[in-house]
Structures are given as structure tokens and as C-alpha cells.
Design a protein around this motif. Structure first.
Motif, short mmCIF file in Angstrom:
data_model
loop_
_atom_site.label_atom_id
_atom_site.label_comp_id
_atom_site.label_asym_id
_atom_site.label_seq_id
_atom_site.Cartn_x
_atom_site.Cartn_y
_atom_site.Cartn_z
N VAL A 35 -5.44 -4.70 7.48
CA VAL A 35 -3.94 -4.45 6.51
C VAL A 35 -2.90 -4.87 7.53
O VAL A 35 -2.76 -4.65 8.59
N CYS A 46 3.00 -1.04 4.77
CA CYS A 46 1.36 -1.52 4.74
C CYS A 46 1.26 -2.54 3.64
O CYS A 46 1.71 -2.23 2.42
N LEU A 79 0.92 -1.39 0.09
CA LEU A 79 0.09 0.05 0.06
C LEU A 79 0.99 1.41 0.03
O LEU A 79 2.12 1.06 0.43
N ASP A 81 2.23 4.96 1.33
CA ASP A 81 2.54 5.26 2.63
C ASP A 81 1.83 6.44 3.16
O ASP A 81 2.28 6.98 4.33
N ILE A 116 -4.28 4.82 3.26
CA ILE A 116 -4.23 3.39 4.03
C ILE A 116 -5.52 3.25 4.46
O ILE A 116 -6.09 2.23 4.38
N ASN A 126 3.00 3.58 8.91
CA ASN A 126 2.74 3.96 7.36
C ASN A 126 3.50 3.32 6.27
O ASN A 126 3.22 3.34 5.19
N ALA A 177 0.56 -4.82 8.91
CA ALA A 177 1.55 -3.25 8.96
C ALA A 177 2.73 -3.69 9.78
O ALA A 177 2.72 -4.78 10.29
N GLU A 206 -1.25 7.96 5.24
CA GLU A 206 -2.29 7.32 6.06
C GLU A 206 -3.42 7.53 5.66
O GLU A 206 -4.35 6.72 5.89
#
Ligand SMILES: CCC[C@@H](/C=C/S(=O)(=O)c1ccccc1)NC(=O)[C@H](Cc1ccccc1)NC(=O)N1CCC(N2CCOCC2)CC1
Length: 211
Positions: free
Chosen positions: A130, A205, A113, A115, A120, A202, A132, A117
């Protein structure tokens, strides 16, 4: 993205598990993500086997650590994951006892994903919990409430722990982080302030993709 979301309210998260004295957080992070992806695809919430990864994922180091990106690749090569019941958690590495006839869930690929937030959060709300990773330093002092460690105590470049993000936004715009063992934190959950890229949450992910 919605202002808040919690996959526990939508049946996509199995009960809190406890990894014991094994550094298998990477395996729990990935099984939790795949449980959510499988739920989204089939409507069925299965508890999937971490022990299969500890024993059979040769790309990672069992109780000595691992990377979700390696685990997705290993699961694709193996052909899928057995259930927790069929391949139950022992908490130390044993010889691989995987049988493809017992595969309960498979994945087709995986995705990293972005980065950001907010991106995400949007991805999580739409697609599922997710995987992380973060610097776990602040976690050892966590009891309850919203954790907001000073950056000097939570270097975002020193990532050492893998977790599962299950929601965000109920309180002070936080991200829920699923941890191991329900006597940890708030019923096994850790709430981290969202919006300052704290502890590198972040940066790594990812998710499996189930077509
Ligand atoms: C001893 C390993 C502990 C384990 C899990 C932690 S833990 O024990 O569950 C825990 C629980 C609660 C609070 C803090 C820590 N940590 C890991 O598995 C972490 C998770 C992680 C770190 C960085 C990025 C993404 C994910 N991974 C790791 O520790 N490793 C990542 C791969 C690395 N390989 C070495 C050989 O060359 C290839 C790479 C070995 C160590």
C-alpha cells in the motif's frame, strides 16, 4: 486480517531502491504499489520506472515533491509505466522520454483506503503493498527495531513523506515501511509501531487498481 503478513515473503516487492538526492519518494511509493498490483494480476514482478514520473508527470513537482493521488492520474493519462531498465533512474528531472510502445504495466484507476489501521492491514494482506504517507521526522533518527516516537515529535497532521507499506505484525504488531537505500534502517526497512495511528501513517493510504 491475518495476525501478520509480509509481501516480501510472497515475491511482491522488488529489491530496495535508492532515490538519491531527489525528493521523489512519492514516485517510489507509487511504483512500489503498482509493482505489487501488477504482480497480483500477472504473477510477474517488474521493477517499474520512477524516472518516467519525475520527467513526465506534470501534475507533480519531480524532485520537489508530489502526491500519489496525482501520480496515479498521470499514469492513467500517460498509458502506463515503462520498466526501470527501459527508463532508468537518474535522480534529477530531465525532458520526458516516455514511449507508449514500451509500456510494461498499466493501471485502470486508484482507491483511497480508510484510515483505520486494522482495515488497512486487512486490505494490504489481501490486495498487496500500500502507498502511504507520514510525518518523516522520526525516520531521521531510526536505526533498527520498532520505532515508537512520542506524538509530540511526530505530528500526524504534518505529513511530508511517501512510503510503501509491505507488511505488518511480525514484531510488537508493527507495520513495515519500505524506505530508500538498503543502508537505511533494517536492510532498507523501517518498522513503526502499529495501533496508535503514529505520524499520520493511516491518513493517506492508497493503491492503484489493475483490472
Ligand atoms: C521535497 C519533497 C520531499 C518528498 C519526499 C521526501 S524524501 O526526500 O524522499 C525523504 C526521504 C526520507 C525521509 C524524509 C524524506 N516529499 C514529498 O514528495 C511529499 C509527499 C507527500 C506529502 C504529503 C502527503 C502525501 C505525500 N509531497 C510534497 O512534498 N509535496 C506534495 C505536493 C505539493 N504540491 C504543491 C503545489 O500544489 C499542489 C501540491 C508539493 C510538495
Amino acid at each position: 486480517a491475518p495476525d501478520s503478513w509480509d509481501w516480501r515473503d510472497h515475491g511482491a516487492v522488488s529489491p530496495v531502491k535508492n532515490q538519491g538526492m531527489c525528493g521523489s519518494c512519492w514516485a517510489f511509493s507509487v511504483t512500489g504499489n503498482i509493482e505489487g498490483q501488477w504482480f497480483k494480476k500477472t504473477g510477474q514482478l517488474l521493477s517499474l520506472s520512477e524516472q518516467e514520473l519525475v520527467d513526465c508527470d506534470k501534475l507533480d513537482q519531480a524532485c520537489g515533491g508530489g502526491l500519489p493521488s496525482n501520480a496515479y492520474e498521470a499514469i492513467e493519462k500517460l498509458g502506463g509505466l515503462e520498466t526501470e531498465t527501459d527508463y532508468n533512474y537518474i535522480g534529477h528531472k530531465q525532458s520526458c522520454d516516455f514511449s507508449s510502445g514500451k509500456v510494461a504495466a498499466y493501471i485502470n484507476s486508484s482507491v483511497e483506503l480508510p484510515d483505520n489501521e486494522n482495515e488497512i492491514a486487512a486490505w494490504l494482506a489481501e490486495k498487496g503493498p500500500v502507498s502511504a504517507a507520514l510525518n518523516a521526522f522520526a525516520m531521521q533518527f531510526y536505526r533498527k527495531g520498532v520505532s515508537h516516537p512520542l506524538k509530540i515529535f511526530c505530528n500526524p497532521w504534518m505529513i511530508d513523506h511517501a512510503v510503501l507499506l509491505v507488511g505488518f505484525g511480525q514484531r510488537d504488531d508493527v507495520v513495515f515501511i519500505f524506505l530508500w537505500g538498503e543502508d537505511y534502517g533494517e536492510q532498507g526497512y523501517y518498522y513503526l509501531y502499529r495501533g496508535s495511528r503514529l505520524c499520520g501513517i493511516n491518513k493517506m493510504c492508497s493503491s492503484a487498481i489493475v483490472n
